[in-house]
Every structure is written in C-alpha cells, then in structure tokens.
Design a protein around this motif. Structure first.
Motif, PDB file in Angstrom:
ATOM      1  N   PHE A  91     -57.668  27.891  77.703  1.00 61.87           N
ATOM      2  CA  PHE A  91     -58.117  29.200  78.172  1.00 61.87           C
ATOM      3  C   PHE A  91     -59.395  29.087  78.985  1.00 61.87           C
ATOM      4  N   LYS A  92     -60.360  28.315  78.505  1.00 62.45           N
ATOM      5  CA  LYS A  92     -61.628  28.169  79.224  1.00 62.45           C
ATOM      6  C   LYS A  92     -61.411  27.558  80.603  1.00 62.45           C
ATOM      7  N   ALA A  93     -60.556  26.529  80.665  1.00 59.86           N
ATOM      8  CA  ALA A  93     -60.303  25.861  81.939  1.00 59.86           C
ATOM      9  C   ALA A  93     -59.572  26.768  82.923  1.00 59.86           C
ATOM     10  N   ALA A  94     -58.695  27.626  82.395  1.00 62.08           N
ATOM     11  CA  ALA A  94     -57.868  28.476  83.260  1.00 62.08           C
ATOM     12  C   ALA A  94     -58.588  29.761  83.685  1.00 62.08           C
ATOM     13  N   ASN A  95     -59.742  30.057  83.071  1.00 63.70           N
ATOM     14  CA  ASN A  95     -60.431  31.314  83.349  1.00 63.70           C
ATOM     15  C   ASN A  95     -61.915  31.091  83.642  1.00 63.70           C
ATOM     16  N   PRO A  96     -62.227  30.378  84.721  1.00 62.65           N
ATOM     17  CA  PRO A  96     -63.644  30.131  85.035  1.00 62.65           C
ATOM     18  C   PRO A  96     -64.410  31.400  85.372  1.00 62.65           C
ATOM     19  N   GLN A  97     -63.689  32.488  85.708  1.00 59.88           N
ATOM     20  CA  GLN A  97     -64.356  33.748  86.052  1.00 59.88           C
ATOM     21  C   GLN A  97     -64.874  34.479  84.821  1.00 59.88           C
ATOM     22  N   ILE A  98     -64.475  34.043  83.616  1.00 58.84           N
ATOM     23  CA  ILE A  98     -64.917  34.671  82.369  1.00 58.84           C
ATOM     24  C   ILE A  98     -65.982  33.805  81.706  1.00 58.84           C
ATOM     25  N   ASP A  99     -67.084  34.411  81.334  1.00 61.83           N
ATOM     26  CA  ASP A  99     -68.136  33.710  80.606  1.00 61.83           C
ATOM     27  C   ASP A  99     -67.656  33.465  79.177  1.00 61.83           C
ATOM     28  N   THR A 100     -67.404  32.198  78.838  1.00 59.47           N
ATOM     29  CA  THR A 100     -66.862  31.849  77.516  1.00 59.47           C
ATOM     30  C   THR A 100     -67.857  31.037  76.681  1.00 59.47           C
ATOM     31  N   THR A 101     -69.145  31.081  77.051  1.00 59.19           N
ATOM     32  CA  THR A 101     -70.127  30.268  76.337  1.00 59.19           C
ATOM     33  C   THR A 101     -70.272  30.687  74.874  1.00 59.19           C
ATOM     34  N   ALA A 102     -69.982  31.947  74.557  1.00 60.15           N
ATOM     35  CA  ALA A 102     -70.100  32.429  73.169  1.00 60.15           C
ATOM     36  C   ALA A 102     -68.720  32.627  72.530  1.00 60.15           C
ATOM     37  N   LEU A 103     -67.720  31.950  73.079  1.00 65.96           N
ATOM     38  CA  LEU A 103     -66.349  32.075  72.580  1.00 65.96           C
ATOM     39  C   LEU A 103     -66.131  31.160  71.388  1.00 65.96           C
ATOM     40  N   SER A 104     -65.365  31.632  70.393  1.00 70.82           N
ATOM     41  CA  SER A 104     -65.115  30.827  69.201  1.00 70.82           C
ATOM     42  C   SER A 104     -63.823  31.297  68.537  1.00 70.82           C
ATOM     43  N   TRP A 105     -63.494  30.675  67.405  1.00 71.81           N
ATOM     44  CA  TRP A 105     -62.361  31.136  66.605  1.00 71.81           C
ATOM     45  C   TRP A 105     -62.777  31.196  65.145  1.00 71.81           C
ATOM     46  N   GLY A 106     -62.050  31.966  64.349  1.00 66.98           N
ATOM     47  CA  GLY A 106     -62.449  32.189  62.969  1.00 66.98           C
ATOM     48  C   GLY A 106     -61.428  31.687  61.967  1.00 66.98           C
ATOM     49  N   ARG A 107     -61.915  31.396  60.765  1.00 62.21           N
ATOM     50  CA  ARG A 107     -61.051  30.942  59.681  1.00 62.21           C
ATOM     51  C   ARG A 107     -61.191  31.882  58.485  1.00 62.21           C
ATOM     52  N   ASP A 108     -60.070  32.436  58.041  1.00 62.31           N
ATOM     53  CA  ASP A 108     -60.013  33.288  56.850  1.00 62.31           C
ATOM     54  C   ASP A 108     -61.079  34.378  56.871  1.00 62.31           C
ATOM     55  N   GLU A 109     -61.158  35.090  57.996  1.00 62.23           N
ATOM     56  CA  GLU A 109     -62.094  36.209  58.111  1.00 62.23           C
ATOM     57  C   GLU A 109     -61.374  37.492  57.699  1.00 62.23           C
ATOM     58  N   PHE A 110     -61.836  38.101  56.628  1.00 68.18           N
ATOM     59  CA  PHE A 110     -61.226  39.324  56.139  1.00 68.18           C
ATOM     60  C   PHE A 110     -62.242  40.468  56.243  1.00 68.18           C
ATOM     61  N   PRO A 111     -61.846  41.676  56.660  1.00 66.45           N
ATOM     62  CA  PRO A 111     -60.458  42.054  56.922  1.00 66.45           C
ATOM     63  C   PRO A 111     -59.929  41.601  58.271  1.00 66.45           C
ATOM     64  N   ASP A 112     -60.803  41.146  59.200  1.00 69.91           N
ATOM     65  CA  ASP A 112     -60.295  40.771  60.508  1.00 69.91           C
ATOM     66  C   ASP A 112     -61.310  39.917  61.250  1.00 69.91           C
ATOM     67  N   SER A 113     -60.876  39.341  62.368  1.00 74.36           N
ATOM     68  CA  SER A 113     -61.763  38.644  63.292  1.00 74.36           C
ATOM     69  C   SER A 113     -62.202  39.624  64.370  1.00 74.36           C
ATOM     70  N   GLU A 114     -63.338  39.337  64.998  1.00 74.05           N
ATOM     71  CA  GLU A 114     -63.910  40.305  65.944  1.00 74.05           C
ATOM     72  C   GLU A 114     -64.466  39.615  67.171  1.00 74.05           C
ATOM     73  N   ALA A 115     -64.345  40.297  68.305  1.00 78.89           N
ATOM     74  CA  ALA A 115     -64.957  39.836  69.551  1.00 78.89           C
ATOM     75  C   ALA A 115     -65.469  41.039  70.324  1.00 78.89           C
ATOM     76  N   ILE A 116     -66.482  40.806  71.154  1.00 73.96           N
ATOM     77  CA  ILE A 116     -66.961  41.818  72.093  1.00 73.96           C
ATOM     78  C   ILE A 116     -66.515  41.381  73.484  1.00 73.96           C
TER      79      ILE A 116
END
Length: 360
Positions: free
Chosen positions: A127-152
């Motif tokens: 995703f990062k390589a295919a979308n250089p127009q998007i700032d992904t420096t604060a991009l991450s993924w979550g493990r067992d986040e309840f009730p949900d995962s969140e992004a802005i």
C-alpha cells in the motif's frame, strides 16, 4: 453467509451520502454521520474461495477536513481473522490503523494469527509503495484491539472511496485442518464519523428546580441519522450528547417520573440495537430478560429510571409504536399524536401503553 451489499467494484461502491456535521449542510442535504455496516469479504488468496473479495463505499465529506474510521472483525468462539480498510480516493494522510488482526479461543498467538500478521505486513508495504501521494508515516496495524481499530483520515475534499477486505480462520485447529487450512469469509463492522469540521457553538440547558421534585426528569433527543428518539435522565449524558453529537437534536424535558423502586415503580430498561443504531425501552422485566437472552445485537444498558406500571398511580400513559421502516420504536404521551399516527402512518404498528409516567 449472505452478501448484503453488491459493491464489489469501485463502480458499484455503496454511496453513504454526505458525511458532515448537520450544522454545515444545506437544507436539501441529509447528514449521515455514523455509518455502521455489516457484510463479509474475502481477501485475494490463491485459490480465491469467494468472488466477494472487496467491498467498496463512497461518501461526500462536504466541509470536513478529516474523519475517524473504526472497524473490527465480527467473530466469536475460536477464530483468527483480519480486516483491512484502505482509502482508494480522497485521502491525503492516514494516522493509525490500516489493518487489524483479532483472535479468540485457542487461536490467540496461534500460527493462524501469525499468518494474518504476515499478510498484513506485506499488504502495508504494498500500500505504501502504491500510494506515494498519501502520507503514511503514522500508518500502522493493530492486534486484538477491542472494540475496534481506529484511524484518522485527512481528506482532500473530493469524494472519498474506500475498500474493505479481509479473511477469517474459523473454528478449532482440527476443523481448519479438515478444511484444508483454507481461510473463509470474514464478517466485519465499519464506522465512519466526523473528526474535524465546522463544529457549531453549543449552548447547554440551564437546569432549574423541578416543581414537583420528581426523582427523574426524562430528556429526549431526535436522532437525525436513524429517525428515532433517544431518552436519558442523566444531565451528564444529556450535556455530552449536546456538546459532542450534533446529529442528535435536543428536544427538552418531555416528561418526568415520580416512581421509584421504593414506592413500587417498575424499572425501565434501555437497550442499544447495534444493527440499527437505535435504542429501545421497556418496563416489562420479562421482555427485557427475553431480549438479553435471545437478541445478541441488543446491548443491555441497564435501568435508566423507574415508571408506574398501572394508570391508577395517577400517571400519564406512555404509548408505544413500532416503526417497521427503520426497526425502531416511538413513544408519546400525547393522545392526539397517538391517534394521528394510527390514522395516517401505516408503517407504525400501535403496541399499546408501554407504562405510565408523569408530565413535566
């Protein structure tokens, strides 16, 4: 599982409408600020067991600068699954989660969880390589986040298009092995809410002493998203909703209740219907127990106040209707309004007196 939305391509994306604070909108636009969706998807895996690989959604952000995106896999029992929510258009920066892994039962820290994590790591790099127009420096993924995962998501102003995909290892290890170690479709839940925009000025109600010292003053809101009403006796909850939820229109202190547990009042239970985003109220303990036992999509929010169970208490009847168009209930103390609904609104089923309250 049944595919709810036929939105497997960008061209057939489910239109969520205009996502903005209600105060921002022209009079001919309906604000949709809280979109909860249930469906299922299956990531591109060789061989693809399902043709429903992706779900696509779109919305008009109007004047919003950013939105909060929440998502989770909807599973119980023994499972290891993942969900990925990717912006395709209209986003310039992402802070937070692009993907999430959830596990339960015997699959916590199992090889199937590790398989999901490996898949996500690879997807993030792609995703990062295919979308250089998007700032992904604060991009991450979550493990067992309840009730949900969140992004802005920070928006460009154009129509936002997003893609949901994922998969699930469902059942015990023996069951998964018997299935050829193949993952299955995953059910997911998605919410999109305004994060930054033109927030209106808020004026909170000025509380004055109640004339008859009722132990409960009941405040009502109209939910512009669901077309239903919400009731609370908590001034803290009332003020929080007025301040933070502009799609809830405050309608004031609509009735009181002089009933208490001590004087023989019946407890009024409140439930939140996660499938529709509406609330349900009942003073029937048997009905409340049946909902708790048999309707898992209703979250029990406890006792909100007490009411009279009989008219000889001197209380006023609170009439109940079921709205078949949006799977919600409507309550009123007005005989005129009751009769008008019965006469003119065929999609409202009259259910009689719910319980008795006191006029404000």
């Amino acid at each position: 599982m049944v595919e709810i939305f036929k939105n497997d391509t960008e061209a057939t994306a489910t239109d969520l409408g205009t996502l903005a604070f209600a105060s921002n909108l022209p009079t001919d636009v309906i604000a949709k600020t809280n979109i909860w969706t249930f469906d299922h998807v299956f990531s591109v895996i060789d061989p693809p067991i399902s043709g429903d690989i992706y779900d696509y959604y779109s919305f008009d952000p109007y004047q919003l600068a950013s939105v909060r995106v929440n998502f989770t896999a909807n599973s119980t029992g023994d499972y290891a699954n993942l969900v990925t929510v990717i912006p395709v258009q209209g986003v310039s920066k992402i802070e937070g989660r692009l993907s999430g892994v959830w596990t339960g039962g015997e699959h916590v820290s199992s090889p199937y969880e590790i398989a999901g994590e490996t898949f996500i790591d690879n997807n993030l790099d792609v995703f990062k390589a295919a979308n250089p127009q998007i700032d992904t420096t604060a991009l991450s993924w979550g493990r067992d986040e309840f009730p949900d995962s969140e992004a802005i998501w920070y928006l460009t102003g154009e129509t936002v298009i997003l893609e949901v995909t994922g998969f699930e290892f469902d059942g015990t290890t023996d069951q998964i092995i018997a299935n050829g170690n193949n993952p299955e479709q995953v059910d997911y839940r998605l919410a999109i809410n305004p994060h930054v925009g033109d927030i209106p000025d808020v004026t909170l109600p000025v509380d004055t002493p109640d004339a008859d010292n009722s132990p409960y003053e009941v405040y009502r809101f109209f939910n512009t998203l669901t077309g239903s009403h919400f009731f609370t006796t908590s001034t803290t909850e009332r003020d929080s909703i007025i301040t933070n939820t502009p799609t809830m229109t405050y309608e004031g202190n609509v009735f009181d209740s002089n009933a208490t547990a001590e004087n023989g009042g019946s407890a009024v239970y409140r439930f939140y219907n996660t499938a529709t985003g509406t609330h349900f109220y009942t003073a029937n303990a048997e009905e409340a127990a049946n909902i708790s036992s048999n309707l898992p999509h209703f979250n029990d929010e406890g006792i909100v106040y007490y009411a009279h169970s009989a008219g000889d208490s001197g209380g006023t009847a609170l009439y109940r209707f079921y709205n078949t168009s949006n799977d919600s209930h409507f309550f009123t103390t007005s005989v005129t309004e009751r009769d008008n609904i019965i006469s003119t609104l065929g999609h409202y089923n009259y259910e009689g007196v719910a319980y008795y309250v006191d006029l404000a």
